[in-house]
Scaffold this active site. Structure first.
Site, PDB file in Angstrom:
ATOM      1  N   CYS A 115       0.857  -1.175   0.000  1.00  0.00           N
ATOM      2  CA  CYS A 115       0.000   0.000   0.000  1.00  0.00           C
ATOM      3  C   CYS A 115       0.898   1.231   0.000  1.00  0.00           C
ATOM      4  CB  CYS A 115      -0.869  -0.026   1.249  1.00  0.00           C
ATOM      5  SG  CYS A 115      -1.758   1.515   1.501  1.00  0.00           S
ATOM      6  N   GLU A 150      11.090  -0.798  -9.532  1.00  0.00           N
ATOM      7  CA  GLU A 150       9.989  -0.654 -10.489  1.00  0.00           C
ATOM      8  C   GLU A 150       8.671  -0.297  -9.806  1.00  0.00           C
ATOM      9  OE1 GLU A 150       9.948  -4.091 -13.076  1.00  0.00           O
ATOM     10  OE2 GLU A 150      11.501  -3.200 -14.321  1.00  0.00           O
ATOM     11  N   GLU A 306      18.696  -2.093 -15.994  1.00  0.00           N
ATOM     12  CA  GLU A 306      18.561  -3.534 -16.240  1.00  0.00           C
ATOM     13  C   GLU A 306      18.445  -3.785 -17.738  1.00  0.00           C
ATOM     14  OE1 GLU A 306      15.222  -5.418 -14.343  1.00  0.00           O
ATOM     15  OE2 GLU A 306      15.578  -4.418 -12.438  1.00  0.00           O
ATOM     16  N   GLU A 354      12.489 -16.738 -11.649  1.00  0.00           N
ATOM     17  CA  GLU A 354      13.426 -16.170 -12.620  1.00  0.00           C
ATOM     18  C   GLU A 354      14.644 -17.052 -12.863  1.00  0.00           C
ATOM     19  OE1 GLU A 354      13.542 -12.108 -10.974  1.00  0.00           O
ATOM     20  OE2 GLU A 354      12.202 -11.556 -12.616  1.00  0.00           O
TER      21      GLU A 354
HETATM   22  C1  GLA Z   1      12.136  -6.368 -13.840  1.00  0.00           C
HETATM   23  C2  GLA Z   1      12.560  -6.405 -12.385  1.00  0.00           C
HETATM   24  C3  GLA Z   1      13.609  -7.418 -12.091  1.00  0.00           C
HETATM   25  C4  GLA Z   1      13.384  -8.690 -12.861  1.00  0.00           C
HETATM   26  C5  GLA Z   1      13.314  -8.360 -14.324  1.00  0.00           C
HETATM   27  C6  GLA Z   1      13.183  -9.576 -15.212  1.00  0.00           C
HETATM   28  O1  GLA Z   1      12.764  -5.433 -14.589  1.00  0.00           O
HETATM   29  O2  GLA Z   1      12.959  -5.152 -11.913  1.00  0.00           O
HETATM   30  O3  GLA Z   1      13.608  -7.666 -10.705  1.00  0.00           O
HETATM   31  O4  GLA Z   1      12.212  -9.284 -12.446  1.00  0.00           O
HETATM   32  O5  GLA Z   1      12.190  -7.561 -14.541  1.00  0.00           O
HETATM   33  O6  GLA Z   1      13.181  -9.211 -16.562  1.00  0.00           O
HETATM   34 ZN    ZN Z   2      -3.690   1.383   0.254  1.00  0.00          ZN
END
Ligand code: GLA
Ligand code: ZN
Length: 683
Positions: A115, A150, A306, A354
């Site tokens: 949240c 992210e 990344e 992953e």
């Molecule tokens: C995202 C995430 C990573 C990983 C990659 C895989 O960018 O930030 O932790 O999961 O995807 O492509």
């Molecule tokens: Zn919330």
């Protein structure tokens, strides 16, 4: 702020998954040296190891990792762990978990499930961030904070609903103003108390008030930025001079990244193109994503935080990068202003979601692997190019891609409802591709950008005009700029309320010298044509172009017509116009046109305005990007061949090979997926 004078080569390192394997951890350091890594991103999903029980921190294992790497000259990009929370926290404080749009709270599962408002979560994050900063914030190895991971998604819990109401109250002041902006009299949706307002949750199937959706997205953006700001504030007491970033996701639709400009000291993003998928636009769309991210802070480099060194496990087809593509894809980022090539991930895990995602080290644990070797080649090349670090990507052209405009186009019912966001992103790409094709540096900016930096601004489908934007565009043209607009421009204000009394609104009708009257949407099999008038002065154009999809009908006032529709009841009416306005001019493209038109038209403007990076004809799939060292004035030209076939380019004089120092003259021969970096000294 702390700075580093090299190009970073590294990526996500998850030693937390291997703490019971000291051999592997030792081997990692050795292999990283072999791969030419100089920076790791650590701690991203390590909360459960950093705080195994509430209030008990264990950072010693992390300190050992950071120290061991630093002893070998490898920097640390240190993450805050808020991207995933430990089980004890979810169990004790369910409010930290998100509530979905259907009202159900998500269980303790997955990551990125917090949240944004929860005071408990914010406090837990503050405490651990502060403790991490206290321990590592002045460590010489730590060059950058990687805040969370992210950021994305939204939360519909009661805490978020209350925060949304407070946000609306602050924005609108009175219910009357809110009801007006949301046009709530429609369907009897006026609010007579603030408590009646809720987020756009799953409803009975009918479309919500558009403005509730748009304001909710604005709120979610602000709430995320405030979450990130709080994370940053928690670091600052003990780590005042380490810059912060968060890894963004280019054209991710859920957040308006324009609002992250200030909270990020450095922009970084995660780049996962689906190379070799047969889409001829992919090199350009990937370049466009880099340009959009860089343009958030156009005067400084960004970081590619990344990328996959090989196959990306979540894509529908996990195709391998063909030999050469890893180098080209990595250097494309650098060519567009990245000061790094970073990967997800260093080593494939043994389990979890992953375990088959591309990594530098595969399950064979070997440096003899093809992927490892190609990564090491990139590392070597980046090291020899450290003179590039800090250089900028100067652009004199811009394409406007505005997130709020995109959201608004996504909500409305009109034109082509079969097309996602009415085809806005496709239009942006059509406008972008000629710059790629001509080898022209271009920024991809939103409505808030400073247009005075540019000679040419292309603004596809600028449907929503927030206050002051039209005026800014008018001044840009008045002062000699060239503006290209298209159909469906200036239709609504920032509250998605239609302008009354004619469009384009806010005075843009005067800039374009025309009025939009009606807009026709065509079925896929319907066709119209756009005929270039013989006296238009458009040399090298086809006599006519097929058009379809959307045909805006206009009446000119002061604009000159350059092309007309070929058929239907509006045959002979303007389809392409130009208007002189002050010292500049504004073109208007009335119909959705094929790529060949954009290539001819914007290609012409690029040449006319002297925007090309290299005075040379470029074969298909070859492009040139340029970075400039502001201190010396030296320009680095990245000539990139995205075709698997060799390409030849006849070079102008005065260039040297940036890597060998040899003069570059005559014909430059690039192999398939080849790349050459040329140096141009200042005159
Ligand atoms: C995202 C995430 C990573 C990983 C990659 C895989 O960018 O930030 O932790 O999961 O995807 O492509
Ligand atoms: Zn919330």
């Amino acid at each position: 702020m702390k700075q580093w004078n090299v190009l970073l080569h590294g990526g996500d390192y998850n030693p937390g998954q291997w703490l019971d394997c000291p051999d592997i951890l030792r081997e990692d350091v050795r292999l990283m040296k072999l791969a030419g890594w100089n920076a790791v991103s650590v701690g991203i999903f390590d909360w459960e190891r950093l705080e195994p029980e509430e209030g008990r921190y264990d950072f010693d294992w992390l300190a050992e990792i950071i120290d061991n790497l630093y002893a070998e000259g490898i920097y640390t990009v240190l993450a805050t762990p808020s991207g995933a929370r430990p089980g004890w926290m979810a169990e004790k404080y369910p409010e930290v978990l998100r509530v979905q749009a259907d009202g159900r709270r998500i269980l303790f599962s997955g990551r990125h499930n917090h949240c944004l408002t929860s005071p408990v979560y914010r406090e837990k994050v503050r405490l651990i961030n502060r403790a991490l900063a206290e321990r590592f914030g002045r460590h010489p190895a730590v060059i950058l904070w990687h805040i969370s991971n992210e950021y994305g998604g939204d939360c519909h819990c009661e805490l978020c609903q209350a925060a949304y109401r407070a946000w609306l109250q602050k924005k609108y002041g009175t219910l009357e103003a809110l009801n007006h902006a949301h046009w709530s009299a429609f369907w009897s949706h006026s609010y007579s108390s603030w408590e009646q307002i809720s987020s756009p949750m799953t409803s009975i199937g009918e479309t919500y008030h558009h403005m509730n959706v748009i304001d909710w997205k604005r709120f979610t953006t602000d709430q995320t930025v405030s979450f990130m700001q709080a994370e940053k504030d928690a670091l600052r007491e003990f780590s005042p001079d380490v810059p912060v970033t968060t890894n963004l996701m280019s054209f991710y639709d859920g957040l308006n990244y324009g609002k992250f400009r200030d909270v990020c000291d450095v922009i970084s993003w995660d780049n996962y193109p689906t190379w070799h998928n047969g889409d001829e636009t992919l090199p350009a769309s990937t370049a466009m994503a880099h340009d959009w991210m860089r343009s958030l802070k156009p005067d400084q480099p960004f970081l590619m935080m990344e990328s996959s060194p090989s196959a990306t496990n979540w894509q529908s087809v996990c195709k391998l990068r063909r030999p050469g593509m890893h180098m080209l894809s990595s250097m494309q980022a650098v060519a567009h202003g990245s000061d790094s090539v970073q990967y997800f991930q260093w080593r494939k895990g043994r389990g979890g979601a992953e375990k088959f995602h591309g990594a530098v080290v595969d399950h064979d644990c070997s440096a003899e692997h093809r992927v490892f070797r190609e990564v090491a080649e990139v590392g070597e090349r980046l090291q020899s190019l450290s003179a590039l670090a800090g250089s900028v990507f100067p652009s004199r052209a811009a394409v406007i891609h505005d997130v709020e405009n995109r959201w608004a186009l996504g909500e409305i019912q009109a034109l082509h409802n079969t097309k996602h966001q009415k085809g806005y992103m496709e239009d942006i790409l059509s406008a972008y591709r000629p710059f790629f094709r001509e080898g022209v540096n271009v920024d991809v900016v939103d409505e808030e950008a400073d247009f005075t930096r540019y000679k040419l601004v292309v603004a596809p489908m600028l449907y929503m005009l927030r206050a002051g934007i039209a005026e800014k565009l008018a001044r840009f043209v008045e002062n000699g700029g060239v503006l290209v607009g298209t159909y469906w421009t200036g239709v609504v204000d920032e509250s998605d309320l239609c302008f009354l009394g004619g469009t384009p609104g806010q005075g843009l009708d005067g800039v374009f010298g025309l009025r939009q009257t009606e807009i026709d949407a065509l079925y896929p099999d319907d066709k119209n044509t756009v005929r270039i008038l013989p006296d238009a002065g458009l040399h090298g154009f086809a006599p006519e172009y097929a058009s379809g999809d959307l045909c805006q009908l206009v009446e000119t006032t002061t604009a000159r017509t350059l092309a007309v529709y070929g058929s239907d009841f509006y045959a002979g009416t303007p389809a392409l116009t130009v208007n002189s306005f002050g010292n500049g001019r504004a073109y208007y493209v009335a119909a959705r046109m094929p790529q060949s038109f954009y290539d001819d038209f914007l290609g012409m403007l690029c040449r006319e305005l002297g925007l090309k990076n290299l005075d040379a004809a470029l074969p298909k799939d070859v492009t040139v990007s340029m970075r400039r060292d502001e201190k010396t004035g030296r320009e680095f030209l990245f000539v990139q061949n995205f075709s698997d076939a060799p390409a030849e380019i006849a070079l102008p004089g005065g260039l040297t090979d940036a890597e060998t120092g040899e003069p570059s003259t005559g014909t430059l021969c690039l192999p398939g997926y080849g790349l050459r970096i040329l140096l141009r000294e200042p005159c």
